[in-house]
Write an enzyme that holds these catalytic residues in place. Structure first.
Site, PDB file in Angstrom:
ATOM      1  N   LYS A 179     -15.408   1.141   7.430  1.00 38.88           N
ATOM      2  CA  LYS A 179     -14.027   0.728   7.182  1.00 38.88           C
ATOM      3  C   LYS A 179     -13.572  -0.498   7.974  1.00 38.88           C
ATOM      4  CE  LYS A 179     -10.803   3.643   6.346  1.00 38.88           C
ATOM      5  NZ  LYS A 179      -9.781   4.699   6.478  1.00 38.88           N
ATOM      6  N   TYR A 222       0.846  -1.202   0.000  1.00 39.20           N
ATOM      7  CA  TYR A 222       0.000   0.000   0.000  1.00 39.20           C
ATOM      8  C   TYR A 222       0.878   1.247   0.000  1.00 39.20           C
ATOM      9  CZ  TYR A 222      -2.814   3.820   1.809  1.00 39.20           C
ATOM     10  OH  TYR A 222      -3.407   5.044   1.981  1.00 39.20           O
TER      11      TYR A 222
END
Length: 331
Positions: A177, A139
């Site tokens: 999330k 990421y």
């Protein structure tokens, strides 16, 4: 003129849409992937002119299907730092963003995008400089690589390109999330269900609950984005954090005391909360040893030099406000 927000049903994207609405902007095209359908709730109280799925958006935008567009706020990405599918991550976070930036440059559209403090990884200095960028996961690498392309592109760019390296953002509209939601969100829900907040014990020279991060309210994130939106002559990559590291103890203490206040109970110090068993410390997990950032703090020098002068909310201010918002939500 039209404004486009990608990741519009997500955490920061939805807050940006709402922030634009608050300024009277309603000609907003929302772009997202609603495979996780519950994200739609983030847009229920927002005004948008259209919605598009991310898979069809870039090609249509590059063709000029949306007429004159003023700006794109690109918040759409895979933000799960635990994701191990590198091919998916690079396609979603790097290739997609690259195609979008090129289309913006071709059409003279302001391009404001989400980078991340994950680009710094193992660094102990958080300044927008190549020598301090040491991503620890794919990421962080996907964001890091795109930032390098931006640096090479900026000297010849004829329209605005701005990247924001978000630090630890918390605030409304993050409930979808799951494990990637903020510490404040998890502390709030843990205390409500279990009557205690659990934090890591001492590790790497930091006392129990003393590991420190730069926790920034999404309210401030929106304000900084809109500042650059209003100043299309300013481009670059900027840290977006408070410039003030605070310990996890501060988050837990603020969460618990805000909930206690709502019940008419007095505030307690962190030490008193621990003595009462309202904050507990657990052994630092072996699986995280050597992979955990114990300290982050945004260097704000470049942001301030660009002319952004507003103060940032402290944890005590921002998290308390967020907890009151969470308490006001329907069960």
């Amino acid at each position: 003129m039209t404004i486009i927000v990608t990741g519009a049903a997500g955490f920061i994207g939805a807050n940006l849409v709402k922030g634009l609405n608050d300024r009277g902007e309603t000609d907003i095209i929302a772009v997202d992937n609603l495979t996780r359908a519950d994200k739609f709730r983030n847009l229920v109280d927002c005004e948008i002119s259209d919605y598009l799925d991310k898979t069809e958006f870039v090609e249509r935008f590059a063709r000029g299907d949306f007429g004159k567009v003023r700006a794109i706020f690109h918040e759409g990405a895979c933000s799960d730092t635990m994701e191990t599918d590198g091919r998916y991550m690079m396609e979603n976070n790097y290739r997609y963003t690259l195609a979008l930036m090129k289309a913006c440059l071709d059409q003279g559209v302001q391009f404001l995008y989400a980078s991340s403090a994950a680009t710094y990884g193992a660094s102990d200095t958080f300044r927008e400089d190549r020598e301090f960028e040491k991503p620890l996961n794919v990421y962080g690498y996907s964001k890091f690589l795109f930032d390098q392309i931006v640096r090479r592109t900026l000297p010849g760019a004829l329209s605005q390109i701005v990247g924001f390296r978000y630090f630890n953002v918390y605030g409304p509209r993050e409930q979808h999330k799951g494990r990637m939601a903020s510490v404040a969100f998890h502390n709030f829900n843990q205390f409500r269900t279990e009557g205690t907040v659990k934090l890591f014990g001492e590790y790497n020279g930091y006392p129990q609950g003393g590991q420190m991060r730069d926790f920034v309210s999404v309210e401030d994130v929106v304000k900084v984005n809109l500042f650059f939106f209003d100043h299309p002559d300013k481009s670059g990559i900027f840290n977006l954090g408070t410039g003030r590291a605070q310990p996890f103890n501060d988050i837990a203490t603020t969460v618990v005391n805000t909930l206690r206040e709502a019940e008419g109970k007095p505030a307690l110090s962190t030490e008193e909360l621990a003595q009462e068993g309202l904050v507990e410390y657990v052994k630092f997990p072996d699986a995280l040893r050597g992979k955990y950032q114990c300290f982050t703090q945004a260097d704000q020098g470049k942001l301030r030099a660009a002319g952004y002068s507003a103060p940032f909310l402290t944890v005590q201010e921002g998290v308390a406000r967020y907890c009151r918002w969470l308490m006001a939500q329907p069960a």
